[in-house]
Design an enzyme around this catalytic site. Sequence first.
Site, mmCIF file in Angstrom:
data_model
loop_
_atom_site.group_PDB
_atom_site.id
_atom_site.type_symbol
_atom_site.label_atom_id
_atom_site.label_comp_id
_atom_site.label_asym_id
_atom_site.label_seq_id
_atom_site.Cartn_x
_atom_site.Cartn_y
_atom_site.Cartn_z
ATOM 1 N N ASP A 71 36.847 21.638 38.438
ATOM 2 C CA ASP A 71 36.108 22.399 37.432
ATOM 3 C C ASP A 71 36.053 21.702 36.077
ATOM 4 O O ASP A 71 36.753 20.719 35.837
ATOM 5 C CB ASP A 71 36.708 23.811 37.274
ATOM 6 C CG ASP A 71 38.238 23.812 37.327
ATOM 7 O OD1 ASP A 71 38.846 22.763 37.033
ATOM 8 O OD2 ASP A 71 38.820 24.854 37.663
ATOM 9 N N HIS A 113 43.016 33.376 40.526
ATOM 10 C CA HIS A 113 41.880 32.452 40.628
ATOM 11 C C HIS A 113 42.323 31.095 41.140
ATOM 12 O O HIS A 113 43.446 30.664 40.918
ATOM 13 C CB HIS A 113 41.091 32.351 39.309
ATOM 14 C CG HIS A 113 41.745 31.575 38.204
ATOM 15 N ND1 HIS A 113 41.538 31.858 36.868
ATOM 16 C CD2 HIS A 113 42.583 30.500 38.199
ATOM 17 C CE1 HIS A 113 42.204 31.000 36.127
ATOM 18 N NE2 HIS A 113 42.845 30.164 36.911
ATOM 19 N N GLU A 143 36.982 33.426 39.786
ATOM 20 C CA GLU A 143 37.702 34.561 39.203
ATOM 21 C C GLU A 143 37.571 35.805 40.091
ATOM 22 O O GLU A 143 36.599 35.912 40.856
ATOM 23 C CB GLU A 143 37.115 34.882 37.814
ATOM 24 C CG GLU A 143 37.174 33.736 36.805
ATOM 25 C CD GLU A 143 38.554 33.537 36.178
ATOM 26 O OE1 GLU A 143 39.563 33.982 36.755
ATOM 27 O OE2 GLU A 143 38.618 32.915 35.099
ATOM 28 N N ASN A 185 45.858 35.678 37.710
ATOM 29 C CA ASN A 185 44.990 36.701 38.313
ATOM 30 C C ASN A 185 44.525 36.310 39.716
ATOM 31 O O ASN A 185 43.673 36.963 40.296
ATOM 32 C CB ASN A 185 43.768 36.957 37.408
ATOM 33 C CG ASN A 185 42.862 35.728 37.274
ATOM 34 O OD1 ASN A 185 43.156 34.663 37.830
ATOM 35 N ND2 ASN A 185 41.767 35.875 36.549
HETATM 36 C C1 F6R Z 1 42.382 23.939 36.827
HETATM 37 C C2 F6R Z 1 42.119 25.124 37.626
HETATM 38 C C3 F6R Z 1 42.844 26.399 37.425
HETATM 39 C C4 F6R Z 1 44.359 26.222 37.199
HETATM 40 C C5 F6R Z 1 45.030 27.562 36.969
HETATM 41 C C6 F6R Z 1 46.508 27.423 36.689
HETATM 42 O O1 F6R Z 1 41.567 22.862 37.222
HETATM 43 O O2 F6R Z 1 41.253 25.064 38.446
HETATM 44 O O3 F6R Z 1 42.636 27.220 38.537
HETATM 45 O O4 F6R Z 1 44.913 25.585 38.311
HETATM 46 O O5 F6R Z 1 44.413 28.217 35.889
HETATM 47 O O6 F6R Z 1 46.693 26.758 35.490
HETATM 48 P P1 F6R Z 1 48.158 26.311 35.004
HETATM 49 O O7 F6R Z 1 48.601 25.236 35.940
HETATM 50 O O8 F6R Z 1 47.943 25.799 33.615
HETATM 51 O O9 F6R Z 1 49.019 27.533 35.085
#
Ligand code: F6R
Length: 243
Positions: free
Chosen positions: A67, A138, A143, A136
Site C-alpha cells: 500500500d 485490517h 479496512e 481493527n
Molecule cells: C502497512 C500495512 C498495515 C500495517 C498495520 C500495522 O503496509 O499494510 O496494514 O501492517 O497497520 O501497522 P504497525 O506494524 O505499525 O502496527
Amino acid sequence: MKIIVEKNYEEMSKRAALEMVNIINEKPNCVLGLATGSTPEGLYKELIKLNKEGKVDFSKATTINLDEYVGLSGEHSQSYRYFMNDRLFNHINVDKSRTFVPNGLAENIELECKNYDERIAKLGGIDIQLLGIGNNGHIGFNEPADYLSMDTHLTDLAKSTIEANSRFFDNIDEVPKKAITMGLGGIMRARKILLIASGASKAEIIAKIAEGKITTQVPASILQVHHDVTIIVDEEAGALIRK
Ligand code: F6R
C-alpha cells in the site's frame, strides 16, 4: 494457520526473517510481497544483516508492497516508498527497478490500481506476502466494512487507522485520509502468507483472527481460509490465543 509464539520482538523478527530467507534461497527470482509499519522494522534489520553476511541474495528478487498513502510523493519521509528505501532497499543488493510500491501521486488512481494488479499477475504472483495487522483487523489498508474489495483499490482510511498512524506525523491533520491498497484477492492469491504482530495492543485482534468468526468486519479473519498462513507473534501479542 500455523501460529508460532516467540519470546519477544527480537525473536519474532529473527524467526520471520528466517521464513523469508528460506523462500529467497529456494527461489532466488522470487516475488516478495512487503509491508510497512513499525512491526516489520526488526525483520528488515535482520534481512539487511543476513544480506551483508552473504546469507541471502536479493539480486534476482522482485518486491511488491501492499500500500501507499494517496497524496505523498516517494520523497516524503512518511510515504511508504520512502520507508521501504530507508529501512530496506537502500541497504540490500536488490535491483531498485524491481521494487514496486503504488504511486500515491498517480493522476489516474483507477488506472494505477489496475496496472498494479496486472503487474502482480505478470510477475507470476507473489511467493510470500508479509503482513502486519491493524488493531481493527485490517491487512494492507483493507479496512473493516460491509463489503471487501478483491482488487487493488483506493480506500478511505478508518478513523482508528488515522489515529494510530498519527504517531508518525507532526499532527493528526497531516495524516493522509486515503490510500491505495492491494485488495484481499491480491493478498489471498499469494502462495504463502506470513503475518507478524508484537505487543499487548495486538493480543485481542490476533486471538480474533486466529480463532474468531470470519467476517468482513475483521478483514484479516479471511486468512483462515488460505492454505499456507504462518502467524509469528511475540508472547504479548499471543497472550490471548486459547489453544
Ligand atoms: C502497512 C500495512 C498495515 C500495517 C498495520 C500495522 O503496509 O499494510 O496494514 O501492517 O497497520 O501497522 P504497525 O506494524 O505499525 O502496527
